[in-house]
Design an enzyme around this catalytic site. Structure first.
Site, short mmCIF file in Angstrom:
data_model
loop_
_atom_site.label_atom_id
_atom_site.label_comp_id
_atom_site.label_asym_id
_atom_site.label_seq_id
_atom_site.Cartn_x
_atom_site.Cartn_y
_atom_site.Cartn_z
N LYS A 9 47.33 34.49 48.77
CA LYS A 9 48.49 34.08 47.96
C LYS A 9 48.50 34.73 46.58
CE LYS A 9 46.74 29.60 46.45
NZ LYS A 9 45.35 29.86 46.92
N ARG A 29 48.37 21.36 43.02
CA ARG A 29 47.21 21.34 43.90
C ARG A 29 47.10 19.99 44.62
NH1 ARG A 29 44.81 26.04 42.72
NH2 ARG A 29 42.69 26.23 43.42
N ARG A 71 36.19 39.42 48.89
CA ARG A 71 37.08 39.56 47.73
C ARG A 71 36.32 39.93 46.45
NH1 ARG A 71 41.28 34.90 46.22
NH2 ARG A 71 39.45 33.57 45.94
N ARG A 102 33.91 36.49 42.38
CA ARG A 102 34.04 35.22 41.66
C ARG A 102 32.89 34.29 42.01
NH1 ARG A 102 40.13 33.26 42.70
NH2 ARG A 102 38.96 31.32 42.97
P1 ADP Z 1 41.75 29.56 45.04
O1 ADP Z 1 43.14 29.14 45.36
O2 ADP Z 1 41.37 30.85 45.67
O3 ADP Z 1 40.71 28.49 45.23
P2 ADP Z 1 42.37 29.62 42.14
O4 ADP Z 1 42.12 30.82 41.33
O5 ADP Z 1 43.75 29.16 42.37
O6 ADP Z 1 41.58 29.89 43.50
O7 ADP Z 1 41.56 28.37 41.50
C1 ADP Z 1 40.21 28.45 41.11
C2 ADP Z 1 39.79 27.14 40.49
O8 ADP Z 1 40.57 26.88 39.31
C3 ADP Z 1 39.95 25.90 41.33
O9 ADP Z 1 38.87 25.71 42.24
C4 ADP Z 1 40.01 24.80 40.25
O10 ADP Z 1 38.73 24.51 39.74
C5 ADP Z 1 40.80 25.47 39.15
N1 ADP Z 1 42.26 25.20 39.28
C6 ADP Z 1 43.25 26.14 39.37
N2 ADP Z 1 44.46 25.56 39.47
C7 ADP Z 1 44.25 24.22 39.45
C8 ADP Z 1 45.10 23.06 39.52
N3 ADP Z 1 46.42 23.17 39.66
N4 ADP Z 1 44.52 21.84 39.45
C9 ADP Z 1 43.20 21.69 39.31
N5 ADP Z 1 42.34 22.72 39.27
C10 ADP Z 1 42.84 23.98 39.32
#
Ligand code: ADP
Length: 215
Positions: free
Chosen positions: A13, A89, A123, A156
């Site tokens: 995504k 989320r 990745r 990451r």
């Molecule tokens: P992925 O979707 O690949 O897990 P993201 O880069 O979207 O990775 O998110 C990485 C981390 O950032 C999450 O595991 C969380 O800790 C934090 N995070 C990102 N967006 C949110 C959100 N909307 N609510 C809570 N935590 C978030």
């Protein structure tokens, strides 16, 4: 046009929402990237985000992440629209967002589990600009170096197997219910992203159709 990109961690995504933001000239906003930018700054707040949440693969509390998003949405460059990735989320974030701004469509990126696992395990991303690569499937021209900005590529912290397990569990428990939620509201459209990356133009055309752009 205000869009949301939903999908499991690793489905692609981030890659697709970035491509779509260029295609439709709307802003790409990723709450994960907002967190990683904060961490890069090395502030106390950034350190807390990394240690308590991101490295473990668990969600940042709703109020903290919502404040970060609000600040970003408040900037002028969001006026033409945006594609939001990583937020909401969970259902409570979806409700908060509804109170903030109108959403036109929710794109649900889907691929089989084995494709997701392969994408996650290979990745690598750029430390400077956040561009996304894959060791095998989408390698950079020079190993370890970003094609876009010359920055350093890294895996990451939360793409290591232990955190991946936690993230997938949280996705199924908290984020996947959003699919039903947005379906009920008539906003959801599935986008099949199981095809190899080289075939991304097909996926983009599929999204054009969903949004009735140029058809
Ligand atoms: P992925 O979707 O690949 O897990 P993201 O880069 O979207 O990775 O998110 C990485 C981390 O950032 C999450 O595991 C969380 O800790 C934090 N995070 C990102 N967006 C949110 C959100 N909307 N609510 C809570 N935590 C978030």
């Amino acid at each position: 046009m205000n869009l949301i990109g939903l999908g499991a961690p690793g489905v692609g995504k981030g890659t697709y929402t970035k491509l779509l933001s260029k295609r439709y000239k709307i802003l790409h906003i990723s709450t994960g990237d907002l967190c990683r930018e904060e961490i890069k700054k090395g502030t106390q707040f950034g350190k807390k985000l990394a240690k308590e949440f991101l490295e473990k693969g668990i969600l940042v509390p709703d109020d903290i992440i919502t404040n970060m998003l609000k600040e970003r949405l408040g900037k002028d460059d969001c006026k033409n629209g945006f594609i939001l990735e990583g937020y909401p989320r969970n259902i409570s974030q979806a409700k908060i967002l509804e109170g903030m701004i109108k959403i036109d469509k929710v794109l649900n990126f889907v691929a089989p589990d084995e494709v997701i696992t392969d994408r996650l395990s290979g990745r690598i991303i750029c430390k400077s600009c956040g561009a996304i690569y894959h060791i095998k499937n989408v390698p950079p021209k020079e190993p370890g170096i970003c094609d876009v900005c010359g920055g350093k590529l890294y895996q990451r912290e939360d793409d290591r197997p232990e955190s991946v397990k936690v993230r997938l569990k949280i996705y199924h428990e908290k984020t996947a219910p959003l699919i039903k939620y947005y379906k009920k509201k008539g906003l959801l459209a599935d986008v099949d992203v199981s095809t190899p990356y080289e075939e991304y133009p097909k996926v983009l055309k599929e999204v054009d159709k969903i949004l009735r752009i140029g058809v």
